[in-house]
Design an enzyme around this catalytic site. Structure first.
Site, short mmCIF file in Angstrom:
data_model
loop_
_atom_site.label_atom_id
_atom_site.label_comp_id
_atom_site.label_asym_id
_atom_site.label_seq_id
_atom_site.Cartn_x
_atom_site.Cartn_y
_atom_site.Cartn_z
N GLY A 14 0.84 -1.20 0.00
CA GLY A 14 0.00 0.00 0.00
C GLY A 14 0.87 1.25 0.00
N ARG A 82 3.66 -15.87 -6.73
CA ARG A 82 2.29 -16.41 -6.75
C ARG A 82 1.43 -15.53 -7.68
NH1 ARG A 82 -2.36 -16.18 -3.50
NH2 ARG A 82 -3.30 -18.22 -3.16
N ASP A 118 5.87 -5.46 5.47
CA ASP A 118 6.36 -6.82 5.72
C ASP A 118 6.13 -7.77 4.54
OD1 ASP A 118 3.65 -6.82 6.11
OD2 ASP A 118 3.67 -8.02 7.94
N THR A 140 5.22 1.64 6.00
CA THR A 140 3.81 1.29 6.13
C THR A 140 3.20 2.17 7.22
OG1 THR A 140 2.19 -0.32 6.97
CG2 THR A 140 4.46 -0.70 7.61
N ASP A 142 1.04 1.25 9.07
CA ASP A 142 0.68 0.37 10.19
C ASP A 142 1.77 0.29 11.26
OD1 ASP A 142 -1.50 -0.15 8.57
OD2 ASP A 142 -0.66 -2.01 7.77
N ASP A 144 4.09 -1.91 11.57
CA ASP A 144 4.15 -3.27 12.12
C ASP A 144 5.38 -4.06 11.69
OD1 ASP A 144 3.41 -3.54 9.49
OD2 ASP A 144 1.71 -4.87 9.85
N ARG A 186 -4.27 -2.58 10.12
CA ARG A 186 -4.36 -4.05 9.95
C ARG A 186 -4.44 -4.74 11.31
NH1 ARG A 186 -0.55 -7.14 6.00
NH2 ARG A 186 1.02 -5.93 7.09
N HIS A 287 -8.82 5.72 3.82
CA HIS A 287 -7.58 6.04 3.10
C HIS A 287 -7.15 7.49 3.23
CE1 HIS A 287 -8.71 2.16 1.43
NE2 HIS A 287 -7.45 2.03 1.09
#
Ligand code: F6P
Length: 368
Positions: A14, A82, A118, A140, A142, A144, A186, A287
């Site tokens: 983000g 992925r 992360d 981030t 967050d 975190d 989050r 946001h």
């Protein structure tokens, strides 16, 4: 490892304020201090798979220090290990990391900087294990990412969230209401905790401290007994509602972290309205807290991180992330820090301070 001559940079996950400031520092330090070339890949790791890039020189990063977001584009859906593919038997996933390696070789890039949270740093680490020299720059809102005291973007989001608390206070006080403000983060409660503390929130609810509705209501009623006819509740989007758990807004199938949280303020306001003699209103900041110009702290941090990350690559270092520890910028091993997120410590100093000044966490009914 020898010092790279041509480095790539990707801004992934983000977006947040300060990514551009980091990019500017990377380009300027790489070109000015180390005589390197820089190529920026577009839209996070998608640009490395699709080989979408642009060369970055001094002129390309002029004027972006104060600009939120990232001029390269970002994505929190694209993981080269992925990649979703449509198969005759349905949707599947493919490892396209080989394509990323070919992209880098084709450009003659011998070092990669990943500006990410992360998830993106974990992808960077996996590329490193495939032989790419990678250095991470943690960002981030967050906050975190373990191993660093703070990430780029957190201070800017905190500033917006704190202002929101300030603004809600005047309208809550005028109408004698409970105002519930939902902030992002989050699965961690850093934004809620610090915006709640900085804005003088009465109740702070975070994922790290399970809460009960009756304890939150008791805290609000206790305020009423002391003549306070309004309350401000700051709730982290990841806080778990008793009985319901976390409130999920959306599942984004192809994303490395598919769960998008959101809506806890609605559930909480509804539950509280039955328990307190006030109207309860709710607002999700969303946001808004991720946009806009970075604060001076984030501009500084991003500039220091950007220059330090280039220096790490120039020294032949790889597999590390730049980190703020105290007042020093250090290099920490990505393997060590990415194992688990940095969460609020319920017994830590900030929570202890908050409790000591009477902040309600909703986990206990305070004796009045
Ligand atoms: O990780 C940053 C963050 O803003 C979280 O706080 C939030 O849960 C998530 O991203 C929102 O993601 P999206 O922009 O995909 O809705």
């Amino acid at each position: 490892m020898s010092s790279p001559r041509h480095i790539g940079v990707v801004t992934a996950g983000g977006d947040c304020p300060g990514m551009n400031a980091a990019l500017r520092a990377v380009v300027r330090a790489a070109v000015h201090r180390h005589g390197m070339r820089v190529t920026g890949f577009l839209d996070g790791f998608a640009g490395l798979v699709a080989d979408l890039s642009r060369p970055l020189g001094f002129d390309d990063v002029a004027g972006i220090l104060t600009q939120g977001g990232t001029i390269l584009g970002a994505s929190n859906r694209d993981d080269p290990f992925r990649v979703p593919v449509d198969r005759p038997d349905g949707r599947g996933y493919e490892d396209r990391s080989d394509v990323v390696l070919s992209t880098l070789v084709r450009h003659g890039i011998d070092g990669l900087l990943v500006v990410g949270g992360d998830g993106s740093l974990t992808i960077g680490r996996r590329l490193e294990s495939r032989g790419v020299a990678v250095v991470g720059i943690p960002k981030t809102i967050d906050n975190d990412v373990a191993g660093t005291d703070v990430t780029i973007g957190f201070d800017s989001a905190l500033t917006v969230a704190t202002e929101a608390v300030d603004r809600l206070r005047t309208t809550a006080a005028s109408h004698h209401r409970v105002m519930v403000l939902e902030v992002m983060g989050r699965n961690v409660g850093w934004i809620a905790l610090e915006a709640g503390l900085a804005g003088g929130g009465d109740v702070i609810l975070i994922p790290e401290i399970p809460f009960r509705y009756d304890a939150v209501a008791a805290g609000i009623l206790d305020r009423v007994r002391r003549g306070r006819r309004f309350s401000i509740v700051v709730v982290a989007e990841g806080a778990r509602c008793p009985g319901d758990g976390t409130v999920v807004r959306q599942i984004v199938e192809d994303s490395p972290d598919p769960v998008r949280l959101g809506g806890v303020c609605v559930v909480l306001a509804h539950a509280l309205e039955a328990l307190v003699p006030f109207e309860v209103r709710h607002v999700a900041l969303g946001h808004v807290q991720r946009g806009g110009s970075p604060t001076p702290f984030d501009r500084m941090l991003a500039t220091r991180f950007g220059a330090a990350a280039v220096a790490a690559l120039a020294d032949g270092d790889s597999g590390c992330m730049v980190a703020l520890r105290g007042d020093r910028i250090e290099r920490v091993s990505m393997a060590d820090v990415l194992a688990k997120p940095r969460r609020v410590d319920p017994q830590g100093e900030r929570v202890t301070v908050a409790r000591s000044i009477g902040t309600i966490f909703g986990d206990e009914i305070a004796a009045s």
